[in-house]
Design a protein around this motif. Structure first.
Motif, PDB file in Angstrom:
ATOM      1  N   ALA A 112     -24.004   3.832  -3.941  1.00 27.36           N
ATOM      2  CA  ALA A 112     -24.531   4.681  -5.016  1.00 27.36           C
ATOM      3  C   ALA A 112     -25.293   5.885  -4.492  1.00 27.36           C
ATOM      4  O   ALA A 112     -25.388   6.911  -5.174  1.00 27.36           O
ATOM      5  N   ARG A 121     -16.805   7.487  -8.057  1.00 27.95           N
ATOM      6  CA  ARG A 121     -17.088   6.166  -7.475  1.00 27.95           C
ATOM      7  C   ARG A 121     -16.358   5.969  -6.148  1.00 27.95           C
ATOM      8  O   ARG A 121     -16.839   5.260  -5.263  1.00 27.95           O
ATOM      9  N   LYS A 153     -18.110   7.625  -3.258  1.00 27.69           N
ATOM     10  CA  LYS A 153     -19.269   6.828  -2.872  1.00 27.69           C
ATOM     11  C   LYS A 153     -18.862   5.634  -2.009  1.00 27.69           C
ATOM     12  O   LYS A 153     -19.508   5.319  -1.002  1.00 27.69           O
ATOM     13  N   LYS A 154     -17.772   4.991  -2.386  1.00 26.24           N
ATOM     14  CA  LYS A 154     -17.330   3.842  -1.591  1.00 26.24           C
ATOM     15  C   LYS A 154     -16.750   4.271  -0.250  1.00 26.24           C
ATOM     16  O   LYS A 154     -16.909   3.571   0.757  1.00 26.24           O
TER      17      LYS A 154
END
Length: 757
Positions: free
Chosen positions: A491, A503, A506-507
């Motif tokens: 996050a 997302r 971010k990963k």
């Protein structure tokens, strides 16, 4: 203190040693997005700002014109059986400038971009020996080396003739004892002074697996140069050198063929006391001994062009075929594409075709922008050819009997047969994955490893102190990031977008941090043994590869306008990329068998890795939406699958008749559903849809126009699923004898001979 640490590290051989050839490879090319991923804190904004362009109008016109015409002129089945390129195709290739795509316009070529050449190679990849004629002159070999390193006299003499097709080149590198270990070549060139006072080279060599060698008339030969009298001034052993040899030079033997599993011209080259001027060295005598550097620099970007184009073509061809076929072919009264097992294969093919095409465009555009990233290029070569082969296997599985029966109507068979060729050439994939990608990347792309190794080898305490302190700070920062990003599941990573793909940035950032930490642990704990730990190195390569694919997929999605209809494909693709990274990490943790650190990774580390995964992969429900992207005719199918491969006519065998049937079946799908529903409910009694047309028409279930559409669709459907049949005269071959049984050279006419005979 740092002097003591330096000496202890040196004696313990904690860090891997670098040979001279490895050093040249490390110094070749440039670090690019791979460096960002090795940093542990990648700048995704800059990565998303990398170019993702369309082709220039001139290059697109060439694809739409001459390349499309070439596809129509080539008889695939005839070529597959005869293995001989017809004279009229040779003439067409020469007249349309196919041999000079890489050559600047000033020398008679087209001066195409890397992306443009890649697009041409992708579109012609399914043409067997014709495709090879397009690839070899426009990749590593005479033209590329002359452009980069040739003297002006060499350029003026050779480049116009290469562009026109007067010279057909081949590149002589591989030998019986030197394959992927190309630096160990034994071909020898000895410098001597001739009676006329000229400096000359006497060459002796045996090469094999040389593409275009049987039909080439210009050889770029890699050899070990020996100068016993130091006539060139570079010492007695200058090293690997590239020399130009023209067909007809006494002692040079060309013309024999190997027989590759996918038909294309490939064979050995032999030289016995071949004498040429020293000026035949590419770049002239001053470039003696610089051949390995030339090869590494050119491969830094060049490995991203031809073989990835073929691998992506295989993936797109599989997608282009299985989507339509899964809807045309019916079993148990429904299209096989509605069955979950088939749907899963179709979805995987669609998503990975999207991913691989994104990597091709992104990396080729990067090369055009001036980057020459050897690690990223190696990833593209290894992964696109490997995945292209896997997707062809999936395609054969979906097409079943229609896939394995050869003939003019077989769509994937030739590509399936030829796929292992790309897997093995320009560095076998098994070695590219286990030695090159991480082995080179860990040293070159790591922000401090190369500087530390250099200081260690040079016993430079000041440089060592600076590099080691920088490395320690880098590691400590990544430990902190790793803890925070692990607890928050990425996050805290800054994403360059605010949409639902954020997302994944971010990963990927979280994955990069873990990758950087594991790299540091491997460098210090495994150290000099990393070269022998190919399995461990291969898992690091897998993690890096799928991070690169994640980045290029996101770049494509946003460069193409973030199309809403592509989101299911992008979600599936990114979840799959993250799953592959997760699997790679699990393999690293499970096999990191060093004391203390290894135990921590294998037991508590693996436990936390499993309960806090990057991804568990796409779910079954997502397969249906992704498969639909290539099961429905339209612009999305064109972009993901068929686009870039050509436009088959309806009357063409194989793909042409399949696409024709698919369009008709799709157009009649809704009235067909009404007929089938009426049959299920007992309103119409008929053995099949065709027999039900007239009763359905009489009952007012369908209109006359709809009846005609269903009839045409079913006729086309039945034609599209037929396979080729041969009579005995066409099927049997009575012998393998040569055409001229009077000339046997003392051997049985049907027998092959060893390459050195």
């Amino acid at each position: 203190m740092f002097s003591m640490i330096l000496n202890k590290l040196d004696k313990a051989k904690v860090l891997p040693r670098i040979s001279d050839t490895e050093r040249q490879a490390l110094n070749a090319g440039s670090v690019w997005i791979d460096g960002e991923l090795f940093s542990g804190n990648p700048d995704f904004r800059s990565m998303m700002e990398e170019a993702y362009p369309a082709l220039p109008p001139e290059e697109q016109a060439f694809l739409d014109g001459p390349v499309e015409e070439l596809l129509r002129r080539v008889d695939h089945w005839e070529l597959h059986n005869t293995r001989r390129v017809p004279d009229e195709i040779w003439t067409f290739l020469r007249e349309q400038g196919f041999f000079g795509l890489i050559i600047p316009k000033a020398y008679g070529g087209s001066g195409f971009s890397t992306l443009g050449r890649s697009a041409v190679m992708m579109k012609t990849a399914q043409l067997g020996p014709v495709g090879t004629l397009v690839v070899i002159p426009n990749t590593l070999g005479a033209a590329e080396l002359l452009i980069g390193y040739g003297t002006e006299a060499q350029k003026s003499h050779y480049l116009p003739k290469l562009a026109s097709g007067e010279f057909v080149p081949c590149f002589g590198l591989t030998e019986p004892t030197a394959g992927s270990d190309a630096a160990s070549i034994r071909a020898e060139a000895v410098v001597f002074k001739a009676d006329d006072g000229q400096l000359k080279l006497r060459l002796n060599f045996t090469k094999r697996y040389i593409t275009l060698a049987p039909i080439a008339n210009l050889v770029s030969l890699a050899c070990q140069l020996h100068d016993p009298d130091n006539l060139l001034g570079g010492g007695e052993q200058p090293g690997i050198t590239v020399v130009l040899l023209e067909k007809g030079t006494p002692g040079l033997r060309l013309g024999d063929h190997h027989l590759p599993i996918g038909p294309f011209d490939n064979g050995p080259i032999h030289g016995e006391d071949v004498v040429v001027p020293a000026d035949n060295i590419i770049g002239g005598p001053t470039q003696a001994g610089q051949g390995w550097r030339m090869l590494m620099e050119q491969l830094g970007g060049g490995r991203a062009v031809s073989l990835p184009a073929g691998g992506v073509a295989s993936a797109k061809a599989a997608a282009a075929a299985v989507g339509p076929y899964s809807m045309v072919r019916e079993q148990f009264g429904i299209p096989i594409g509605w069955m979950e097992g088939v749907t899963a294969k179709v979805a995987r093919t669609a998503a990975l075709a999207y991913v691989l095409e994104s990597s091709r465009v992104y990396v080729c555009a990067g090369v055009d922008a001036g980057h020459h990233p050897p690690v990223v290029s190696a990833i593209l070569k290894q992964q696109t050819t490997e995945l292209g082969q896997q997707l062809l296997i999936d395609g054969m599985d979906v097409m079943a009997g229609a896939g394995v029966m050869q003939g003019p109507n077989n769509i994937l068979g030739s590509a399936y047969i030829s796929a292992p060729v790309s897997v093995t050439v320009e560095g076998a994939n098994i070695l590219t994955r286990t030695l090159m990608i991480f082995g080179q990347g860990a040293v070159r792309c790591h922000p401090y490893a190369l500087a530390t190794l250099g200081a260690l080898e040079n016993k430079d305490v000041r440089a060592f102190r600076k590099a080691l302190l920088g490395w320690m700070g880098h590691s400590i920062a990544n430990v902190g990031r790793g803890v925070v990003r692990g607890l928050t599941r990425g996050a805290t990573v800054k994403a360059p977008v605010a949409d639902e793909t954020a997302r994944y940035f971010k990963k990927l950032g979280w994955a990069s941090t873990r990758f950087a930490l594991l790299t540091d642990l491997a460098m210090f704990c495994v150290g000099g043994k990393l070269k022998q730990r190919g399995q461990l190195s291969g898992r690091f390569a897998d993690a890096l590869s799928w991070m690169v694919f994640g980045v290029t997929t996101l770049r494509r999605f946003h460069a193409e306008g973030a199309r809403k209809e592509d989101l299911p494909v992008v979600h599936w693709a990114l979840k799959y990329c993250l799953l592959e990274i997760q699997r790679a990490f699990e393999g690293i943790y499970a096999n990191f068998d060093t004391p203390v650190v290894g135990w921590m990774l294998r037991y508590p580390g693996r436990f936390f890795l499993k309960i806090n995964p990057l991804s568990s992969g796409p779910g079954d429900a997502e397969d249906r939406r992704v498969a639909a992207a290539i099961q429905t005719p339209g612009e999305q199918y064109q972009r993901i699958a068929l686009g870039g491969l050509g436009s088959p006519r309806d009357d063409e065998p194989g793909m042409g008749r399949l696409l024709h049937a698919w369009r008709l079946v799709s157009d009649s799908a809704e009235p067909q559903m009404r007929v089938k529903k009426a049959m299920r409910h007992g309103k119409i009694s008929a053995p099949d849809v065709v027999a039900a047309i007239e009763p359905a028409l009489a009952a007012g279930i369908i209109s006359a126009d709809e009846a005609q559409r269903i009839r045409a669709a079913e006729t086309a459907r039945r034609a599209a699923i037929q396979v080729d049949v041969f009579d005995q005269a066409d099927y049997y071959r009575d012998s393998l004898s040569r055409h001229n049984d009077n000339v046997h050279d003392g051997r049985d006419p049907g027998m092959a001979r060893a390459a050195n005979q």
